[in-house]
Write a protein that holds these residues in place. Structure first.
Motif, PDB file in Angstrom:
ATOM      1  N   ASN A 117       0.791  -1.227   0.000  1.00  0.00           N
ATOM      2  CA  ASN A 117       0.000   0.000   0.000  1.00  0.00           C
ATOM      3  C   ASN A 117       0.826   1.282   0.000  1.00  0.00           C
ATOM      4  OD1 ASN A 117      -2.506  -1.248  -0.079  1.00  0.00           O
ATOM      5  ND2 ASN A 117      -2.664  -1.371   2.147  1.00  0.00           N
ATOM      6  N   LEU A 118       2.137   1.187  -0.093  1.00  0.00           N
ATOM      7  CA  LEU A 118       2.966   2.384  -0.034  1.00  0.00           C
ATOM      8  C   LEU A 118       2.544   3.426  -1.066  1.00  0.00           C
ATOM      9  CD1 LEU A 118       6.657   1.245   0.630  1.00  0.00           C
ATOM     10  CD2 LEU A 118       5.101   2.469   2.153  1.00  0.00           C
ATOM     11  N   TYR A 119       2.199   2.987  -2.264  1.00  0.00           N
ATOM     12  CA  TYR A 119       1.823   3.949  -3.306  1.00  0.00           C
ATOM     13  C   TYR A 119       0.541   4.684  -2.923  1.00  0.00           C
ATOM     14  CZ  TYR A 119      -1.900   0.938  -5.133  1.00  0.00           C
ATOM     15  OH  TYR A 119      -3.056   0.212  -5.275  1.00  0.00           O
ATOM     16  N   LEU A 120      -0.366   4.012  -2.217  1.00  0.00           N
ATOM     17  CA  LEU A 120      -1.592   4.676  -1.758  1.00  0.00           C
ATOM     18  C   LEU A 120      -1.286   5.648  -0.618  1.00  0.00           C
ATOM     19  CD1 LEU A 120      -3.971   1.586  -1.743  1.00  0.00           C
ATOM     20  CD2 LEU A 120      -4.016   3.493  -3.362  1.00  0.00           C
ATOM     21  N   TYR A 121      -0.460   5.220   0.316  1.00  0.00           N
ATOM     22  CA  TYR A 121      -0.082   6.100   1.424  1.00  0.00           C
ATOM     23  C   TYR A 121       0.618   7.345   0.885  1.00  0.00           C
ATOM     24  CZ  TYR A 121      -0.795   1.874   4.307  1.00  0.00           C
ATOM     25  OH  TYR A 121      -1.297   0.749   4.919  1.00  0.00           O
ATOM     26  N   ASP A 122       1.445   7.149  -0.124  1.00  0.00           N
ATOM     27  CA  ASP A 122       2.182   8.265  -0.712  1.00  0.00           C
ATOM     28  C   ASP A 122       1.227   9.307  -1.299  1.00  0.00           C
ATOM     29  OD1 ASP A 122       4.744   9.437  -1.306  1.00  0.00           O
ATOM     30  OD2 ASP A 122       4.294   9.024  -3.417  1.00  0.00           O
ATOM     31  N   ARG A 123       0.121   8.867  -1.848  1.00  0.00           N
ATOM     32  CA  ARG A 123      -0.873   9.804  -2.401  1.00  0.00           C
ATOM     33  C   ARG A 123      -1.431  10.732  -1.329  1.00  0.00           C
ATOM     34  NH1 ARG A 123      -4.516   6.260  -6.619  1.00  0.00           N
ATOM     35  NH2 ARG A 123      -2.808   5.756  -8.032  1.00  0.00           N
ATOM     36  N   PHE A 124      -1.428  10.257  -0.095  1.00  0.00           N
ATOM     37  CA  PHE A 124      -1.930  11.072   1.019  1.00  0.00           C
ATOM     38  C   PHE A 124      -0.787  11.699   1.814  1.00  0.00           C
ATOM     39  CE2 PHE A 124      -5.429   7.885   0.527  1.00  0.00           C
ATOM     40  CZ  PHE A 124      -6.364   8.782   0.024  1.00  0.00           C
ATOM     41  N   ASN A 125       0.407  11.683   1.234  1.00  0.00           N
ATOM     42  CA  ASN A 125       1.598  12.265   1.854  1.00  0.00           C
ATOM     43  C   ASN A 125       1.895  11.623   3.216  1.00  0.00           C
ATOM     44  OD1 ASN A 125       3.808  13.971   1.685  1.00  0.00           O
ATOM     45  ND2 ASN A 125       2.794  15.601   2.809  1.00  0.00           N
ATOM     46  N   ALA A 126       1.644  10.335   3.330  1.00  0.00           N
ATOM     47  CA  ALA A 126       1.886   9.596   4.570  1.00  0.00           C
ATOM     48  C   ALA A 126       3.157   8.756   4.430  1.00  0.00           C
ATOM     49  CB  ALA A 126       0.698   8.694   4.882  1.00  0.00           C
ATOM     50  N   ARG A 127       3.831   8.550   5.532  1.00  0.00           N
ATOM     51  CA  ARG A 127       5.032   7.723   5.551  1.00  0.00           C
ATOM     52  C   ARG A 127       4.823   6.577   6.519  1.00  0.00           C
ATOM     53  NH1 ARG A 127       4.874  10.032   1.821  1.00  0.00           N
ATOM     54  NH2 ARG A 127       6.162  11.699   1.036  1.00  0.00           N
ATOM     55  N   VAL A 128       5.431   5.449   6.221  1.00  0.00           N
ATOM     56  CA  VAL A 128       5.312   4.243   7.030  1.00  0.00           C
ATOM     57  C   VAL A 128       6.637   3.980   7.735  1.00  0.00           C
ATOM     58  CG1 VAL A 128       4.966   1.741   6.964  1.00  0.00           C
ATOM     59  CG2 VAL A 128       3.626   3.222   5.466  1.00  0.00           C
ATOM     60  N   ALA A 129       6.553   3.546   8.972  1.00  0.00           N
ATOM     61  CA  ALA A 129       7.720   3.074   9.716  1.00  0.00           C
ATOM     62  C   ALA A 129       7.246   1.927  10.602  1.00  0.00           C
ATOM     63  CB  ALA A 129       8.314   4.184  10.569  1.00  0.00           C
ATOM     64  N   GLY A 130       8.095   0.960  10.773  1.00  0.00           N
ATOM     65  CA  GLY A 130       7.801  -0.160  11.652  1.00  0.00           C
ATOM     66  C   GLY A 130       8.661  -0.089  12.895  1.00  0.00           C
ATOM     67  N   VAL A 131       8.229  -0.755  13.935  1.00  0.00           N
ATOM     68  CA  VAL A 131       8.993  -0.840  15.181  1.00  0.00           C
ATOM     69  C   VAL A 131       8.972  -2.293  15.623  1.00  0.00           C
ATOM     70  CG1 VAL A 131       9.175  -0.097  17.580  1.00  0.00           C
ATOM     71  CG2 VAL A 131       8.324   1.501  15.851  1.00  0.00           C
ATOM     72  N   SER A 132      10.127  -2.789  16.049  1.00  0.00           N
ATOM     73  CA  SER A 132      10.237  -4.167  16.500  1.00  0.00           C
ATOM     74  C   SER A 132      11.234  -4.244  17.647  1.00  0.00           C
ATOM     75  CB  SER A 132      10.722  -5.049  15.346  1.00  0.00           C
ATOM     76  OG  SER A 132      10.989  -6.356  15.802  1.00  0.00           O
ATOM     77  N   ARG A 133      11.076  -5.256  18.463  1.00  0.00           N
ATOM     78  CA  ARG A 133      12.034  -5.474  19.544  1.00  0.00           C
ATOM     79  C   ARG A 133      13.277  -6.221  19.069  1.00  0.00           C
ATOM     80  NH1 ARG A 133       9.468  -6.443  25.318  1.00  0.00           N
ATOM     81  NH2 ARG A 133      11.609  -5.928  25.769  1.00  0.00           N
ATOM     82  N   ASP A 134      13.294  -6.639  17.820  1.00  0.00           N
ATOM     83  CA  ASP A 134      14.457  -7.338  17.277  1.00  0.00           C
ATOM     84  C   ASP A 134      15.651  -6.398  17.155  1.00  0.00           C
ATOM     85  OD1 ASP A 134      13.308  -9.922  16.866  1.00  0.00           O
ATOM     86  OD2 ASP A 134      12.237  -9.110  15.136  1.00  0.00           O
ATOM     87  N   GLN A 135      16.830  -7.004  17.080  1.00  0.00           N
ATOM     88  CA  GLN A 135      18.060  -6.246  16.905  1.00  0.00           C
ATOM     89  C   GLN A 135      18.163  -5.724  15.470  1.00  0.00           C
ATOM     90  OE1 GLN A 135      20.185  -5.489  19.410  1.00  0.00           O
ATOM     91  NE2 GLN A 135      18.757  -6.548  20.771  1.00  0.00           N
ATOM     92  N   VAL A 136      18.975  -4.689  15.275  1.00  0.00           N
ATOM     93  CA  VAL A 136      19.121  -4.030  13.974  1.00  0.00           C
ATOM     94  C   VAL A 136      19.509  -5.018  12.878  1.00  0.00           C
ATOM     95  CG1 VAL A 136      20.455  -2.319  12.680  1.00  0.00           C
ATOM     96  CG2 VAL A 136      19.626  -1.772  14.964  1.00  0.00           C
ATOM     97  N   ALA A 137      20.489  -5.886  13.137  1.00  0.00           N
ATOM     98  CA  ALA A 137      20.940  -6.838  12.114  1.00  0.00           C
ATOM     99  C   ALA A 137      19.801  -7.768  11.688  1.00  0.00           C
ATOM    100  CB  ALA A 137      22.124  -7.652  12.625  1.00  0.00           C
ATOM    101  N   THR A 138      19.006  -8.202  12.634  1.00  0.00           N
ATOM    102  CA  THR A 138      17.861  -9.057  12.318  1.00  0.00           C
ATOM    103  C   THR A 138      16.859  -8.302  11.457  1.00  0.00           C
ATOM    104  OG1 THR A 138      18.139 -10.250  14.399  1.00  0.00           O
ATOM    105  CG2 THR A 138      15.982 -10.418  13.327  1.00  0.00           C
ATOM    106  N   LEU A 139      16.592  -7.049  11.826  1.00  0.00           N
ATOM    107  CA  LEU A 139      15.622  -6.249  11.074  1.00  0.00           C
ATOM    108  C   LEU A 139      16.111  -5.950   9.659  1.00  0.00           C
ATOM    109  CD1 LEU A 139      14.420  -3.790  13.846  1.00  0.00           C
ATOM    110  CD2 LEU A 139      13.275  -5.834  12.968  1.00  0.00           C
TER     111      LEU A 139
END
Length: 104
Positions: free
Chosen positions: A7-29
Protein backbone atom coordinates in the motif's frame (compact mmCIF):
# COMPACT_ATOMS: atom_id res chain seq x y z
CA UNK A 1 4.49 -5.43 7.10
CA UNK A 2 4.02 -6.81 3.61
CA UNK A 3 0.54 -5.26 3.44
CA UNK A 4 1.95 -1.84 4.21
CA UNK A 5 4.59 -2.40 1.53
CA UNK A 6 1.86 -3.18 -1.01
CA UNK A 7 0.00 0.00 0.00
CA UNK A 8 2.97 2.38 -0.03
CA UNK A 9 1.82 3.95 -3.31
CA UNK A 10 -1.59 4.68 -1.76
CA UNK A 11 -0.08 6.10 1.42
CA UNK A 12 2.18 8.27 -0.71
CA UNK A 13 -0.87 9.80 -2.40
CA UNK A 14 -1.93 11.07 1.02
CA UNK A 15 1.60 12.27 1.85
CA UNK A 16 1.89 9.60 4.57
CA UNK A 17 5.03 7.72 5.55
CA UNK A 18 5.31 4.24 7.03
CA UNK A 19 7.72 3.07 9.72
CA UNK A 20 7.80 -0.16 11.65
CA UNK A 21 8.99 -0.84 15.18
CA UNK A 22 10.24 -4.17 16.50
CA UNK A 23 12.03 -5.47 19.54
CA UNK A 24 14.46 -7.34 17.28
CA UNK A 25 18.06 -6.25 16.90
CA UNK A 26 19.12 -4.03 13.97
CA UNK A 27 20.94 -6.84 12.11
CA UNK A 28 17.86 -9.06 12.32
CA UNK A 29 15.62 -6.25 11.07
CA UNK A 30 17.95 -5.48 8.16
CA UNK A 31 17.84 -9.12 7.07
CA UNK A 32 14.08 -9.33 7.56
CA UNK A 33 13.38 -6.08 5.66
CA UNK A 34 15.58 -7.18 2.77
CA UNK A 35 13.99 -10.64 2.66
CA UNK A 36 10.48 -9.14 2.58
CA UNK A 37 11.45 -6.37 0.16
CA UNK A 38 10.38 -3.63 2.55
CA UNK A 39 11.13 -0.09 1.41
CA UNK A 40 10.30 1.70 4.65
CA UNK A 41 12.32 1.95 7.85
CA UNK A 42 11.93 -0.49 10.70
CA UNK A 43 13.26 0.74 14.01
CA UNK A 44 14.82 -1.49 16.62
CA UNK A 45 13.40 -0.95 20.10
CA UNK A 46 14.72 -3.92 22.10
CA UNK A 47 13.82 -2.47 25.51
CA UNK A 48 10.25 -1.83 24.40
CA UNK A 49 9.77 1.82 25.33
CA UNK A 50 7.76 2.56 22.19
CA UNK A 51 5.51 -0.43 22.76
CA UNK A 52 4.87 0.73 26.31
CA UNK A 53 4.15 4.27 25.09
CA UNK A 54 1.51 2.97 22.67
CA UNK A 55 0.21 0.41 25.19
CA UNK A 56 1.22 -2.40 22.84
CA UNK A 57 3.33 -4.39 25.29
CA UNK A 58 1.57 -6.93 27.48
CA UNK A 59 2.96 -7.36 30.97
CA UNK A 60 5.07 -10.50 31.19
CA UNK A 61 5.06 -11.04 27.42
CA UNK A 62 8.28 -10.15 25.56
CA UNK A 63 6.74 -9.09 22.24
CA UNK A 64 4.66 -6.16 21.07
CA UNK A 65 1.06 -6.66 20.17
CA UNK A 66 0.55 -5.49 16.60
CA UNK A 67 -0.73 -1.95 16.68
CA UNK A 68 -1.25 0.49 13.84
CA UNK A 69 -0.81 4.14 14.78
CA UNK A 70 -1.36 7.20 12.61
CA UNK A 71 0.25 10.38 13.88
CA UNK A 72 -0.48 13.62 12.07
CA UNK A 73 2.24 16.10 11.18
CA UNK A 74 1.60 17.99 14.43
CA UNK A 75 2.34 14.88 16.49
CA UNK A 76 -1.27 14.14 17.41
CA UNK A 77 -2.31 10.48 17.43
CA UNK A 78 -5.28 10.33 15.07
CA UNK A 79 -5.75 6.56 14.86
CA UNK A 80 -4.65 3.60 16.93
CA UNK A 81 -5.85 0.09 16.21
CA UNK A 82 -4.54 -3.04 17.94
CA UNK A 83 -4.29 -6.30 16.05
CA UNK A 84 -3.76 -6.88 12.37
CA UNK A 85 -3.86 -3.73 10.22
CA UNK A 86 -7.24 -2.60 8.92
CA UNK A 87 -6.08 -1.20 5.58
CA UNK A 88 -9.48 0.22 4.72
CA UNK A 89 -9.58 2.04 8.06
CA UNK A 90 -6.04 3.31 7.58
CA UNK A 91 -6.83 4.68 4.12
CA UNK A 92 -10.05 6.28 5.39
CA UNK A 93 -8.16 8.15 8.11
CA UNK A 94 -5.38 9.17 5.71
CA UNK A 95 -7.95 10.49 3.24
CA UNK A 96 -9.65 12.46 6.00
CA UNK A 97 -6.34 13.96 7.15
CA UNK A 98 -5.44 14.83 3.56
CA UNK A 99 -8.78 16.59 3.07
CA UNK A 100 -8.37 18.49 6.36
CA UNK A 101 -4.93 19.61 5.24
CA UNK A 102 -6.36 20.87 1.96
CA UNK A 103 -8.87 23.02 3.86
CA UNK A 104 -6.17 24.89 5.79
Amino acid sequence: MEGHQRNLYLYDRFNARVAGVSRDQVATLEFWAKDLGLEFPIFSNPIGHIGIWFNALQAGYPMFNRTTVIIDKWGVIRYMQPGNPDYRGILTVLKQLHEEEGQR
